[in-house]
Write a protein that holds these residues in place. Sequence first.
Motif, mmCIF file in Angstrom:
data_model
loop_
_atom_site.group_PDB
_atom_site.id
_atom_site.type_symbol
_atom_site.label_atom_id
_atom_site.label_comp_id
_atom_site.label_asym_id
_atom_site.label_seq_id
_atom_site.Cartn_x
_atom_site.Cartn_y
_atom_site.Cartn_z
ATOM 1 N N LEU A 212 0.762 -1.137 0.096
ATOM 2 C CA LEU A 212 -0.038 0.128 0.015
ATOM 3 C C LEU A 212 0.854 1.174 -0.031
ATOM 4 O O LEU A 212 0.479 2.301 -0.729
ATOM 5 C CB LEU A 212 -0.941 -0.082 1.282
ATOM 6 N N LEU A 213 1.986 1.125 0.559
ATOM 7 C CA LEU A 213 3.031 2.286 0.538
ATOM 8 C C LEU A 213 3.755 2.202 -0.425
ATOM 9 O O LEU A 213 4.831 3.157 -0.575
ATOM 10 C CB LEU A 213 3.887 2.264 1.986
ATOM 11 N N GLY A 214 3.751 1.328 -1.446
ATOM 12 C CA GLY A 214 4.655 1.178 -2.615
ATOM 13 C C GLY A 214 5.905 0.255 -2.210
ATOM 14 O O GLY A 214 7.031 0.493 -3.031
ATOM 15 N N ILE A 215 5.808 -0.469 -1.268
ATOM 16 C CA ILE A 215 7.053 -1.081 -0.845
ATOM 17 C C ILE A 215 6.536 -2.518 -0.708
ATOM 18 O O ILE A 215 5.960 -3.104 0.458
ATOM 19 C CB ILE A 215 7.639 -0.749 0.725
ATOM 20 N N PRO A 216 6.768 -3.427 -1.841
ATOM 21 C CA PRO A 216 6.313 -4.863 -1.442
ATOM 22 C C PRO A 216 6.706 -5.541 -0.324
ATOM 23 O O PRO A 216 5.885 -6.200 0.409
ATOM 24 C CB PRO A 216 7.023 -5.555 -2.994
ATOM 25 N N GLU A 217 8.125 -5.585 -0.102
ATOM 26 C CA GLU A 217 8.699 -5.997 1.373
ATOM 27 C C GLU A 217 9.767 -5.139 1.958
ATOM 28 O O GLU A 217 10.552 -4.947 1.073
ATOM 29 C CB GLU A 217 9.302 -7.588 1.185
ATOM 30 N N ASP A 218 9.523 -4.594 2.963
ATOM 31 C CA ASP A 218 10.298 -3.718 3.601
ATOM 32 C C ASP A 218 11.383 -4.518 4.339
ATOM 33 O O ASP A 218 11.020 -5.306 5.058
ATOM 34 C CB ASP A 218 9.725 -2.824 4.685
ATOM 35 N N PRO A 219 12.855 -4.390 4.203
ATOM 36 C CA PRO A 219 13.762 -5.136 4.821
ATOM 37 C C PRO A 219 13.701 -5.105 6.256
ATOM 38 O O PRO A 219 13.952 -6.396 6.689
ATOM 39 C CB PRO A 219 14.990 -4.760 4.140
ATOM 40 N N VAL A 220 14.099 -3.927 6.895
ATOM 41 C CA VAL A 220 13.985 -3.746 8.199
ATOM 42 C C VAL A 220 13.415 -2.622 8.672
ATOM 43 O O VAL A 220 13.653 -1.598 8.171
ATOM 44 C CB VAL A 220 15.572 -3.932 8.768
ATOM 45 N N THR A 221 12.369 -2.732 9.656
ATOM 46 C CA THR A 221 11.182 -1.992 9.739
ATOM 47 C C THR A 221 11.297 -1.135 11.474
ATOM 48 O O THR A 221 10.849 -1.909 12.169
ATOM 49 C CB THR A 221 9.953 -2.381 9.343
ATOM 50 N N GLY A 222 12.194 -0.218 11.435
ATOM 51 C CA GLY A 222 12.216 0.380 13.083
ATOM 52 C C GLY A 222 10.737 0.680 13.655
ATOM 53 O O GLY A 222 10.549 0.591 14.893
ATOM 54 N N SER A 223 9.752 1.243 12.903
ATOM 55 C CA SER A 223 8.621 1.753 13.377
ATOM 56 C C SER A 223 7.929 0.491 13.821
ATOM 57 O O SER A 223 7.411 0.596 14.920
ATOM 58 C CB SER A 223 8.000 2.690 12.552
ATOM 59 N N SER A 224 7.742 -0.573 13.019
ATOM 60 C CA SER A 224 7.029 -1.533 13.282
ATOM 61 C C SER A 224 7.671 -2.501 14.452
ATOM 62 O O SER A 224 6.700 -3.164 15.283
ATOM 63 C CB SER A 224 6.835 -2.304 12.218
ATOM 64 N N ALA A 225 8.897 -2.675 14.607
ATOM 65 C CA ALA A 225 9.519 -3.154 15.416
ATOM 66 C C ALA A 225 9.224 -2.625 17.031
ATOM 67 O O ALA A 225 8.866 -3.357 17.739
ATOM 68 C CB ALA A 225 11.155 -3.120 15.343
ATOM 69 N N GLY A 226 9.106 -1.358 17.211
ATOM 70 C CA GLY A 226 8.730 -0.729 18.402
ATOM 71 C C GLY A 226 7.121 -0.908 18.742
ATOM 72 O O GLY A 226 6.804 -1.275 19.793
ATOM 73 N N ALA A 227 6.584 -0.683 17.753
ATOM 74 C CA ALA A 227 5.086 -0.880 17.816
ATOM 75 C C ALA A 227 5.033 -2.787 18.318
ATOM 76 O O ALA A 227 3.872 -2.971 19.238
ATOM 77 C CB ALA A 227 4.186 -0.750 16.655
#
Length: 294
Positions: A214-229
């Motif tokens: 949805l954000l134009g990123i099929p798979e994000d390699p390493v995601t800091g915002s989601s890790a915190g959440a």
Amino acid sequence: MIAYSEVSAFTETPGQGNQAGVVLDAASLSDAEMQALAAFVGAPETVFVTRRGGGLVRVRYFTPTQEVDFCGHATVALGLMLAQAGWWGAEAVTLETLAGRVPLRLVCEAGVPKQIWMQQRGPQFRALGREWRSHLAEALGIDERMIHRGLPLGAASTGLWSVFVPLLDGIILDGLEPDLAAVERLSAELEVGSVYAYAPMGVNRFAARDFAPLLGIPEDPVTGSSAGALMALLAAQGRLPVKHNRAVGVIYQGHAVGTPGEIEVEIEVQDGQVTAVHVGGCAALDREGYWQGE
């Protein structure tokens, strides 16, 4: 011409972790120019410094296709470049983002920047009805029985909303072949940026993959915002060990796309409530270049 840097975040090895573009002087750029430069760099996110002074740094984040409120790995990348540019020494630095203010902390070894820590915004949580379990399993290309029943499935945000789907083990995680069109549709319906699948590797260690078409990123390699959440969600539901009002954990992500990275998370807990989320990691400069505009 506008100078930019390409930085690998959540790793000490250039080319690993998650790539971010960093533009330290974007005060003169329009919205359209920032979007065009982000598309030119081609990293999952590019962060632009639009103003700084008095310990405050105003920033904006763009994927190759759109602006987003916050990005964890680009924040870590920015922290490294601020330190290397001499803009960040002993004084505290706070970012002004569309998701709110984000205090940064720099850890050095022998005078060399080693780790950048960010305090993310206070977590928000949304429960999901049981009907979403089967829809998410189908979108990820797995049987619903492969979803872990003892770990939370829900939506959470410390700046960017994601849906977190727990899987039984890392083998299932590594073998995911999601239907990205279905993931994009579900993300829109649930009003989240990504579908984040994770699997336990220990009591406070997890492997993860993050799908954000949805954000134009099929798979994000390493995601800091989601890790915190994710760690905030686990702590809020009593799934992380807490000692002296503090829970810590590590997320391993990026192996599935060949760019492994590691995210450290520290959660502050008072009376069972998450009061602060801190995410940290290393970063390495890949290359620098100039953009001449369109």
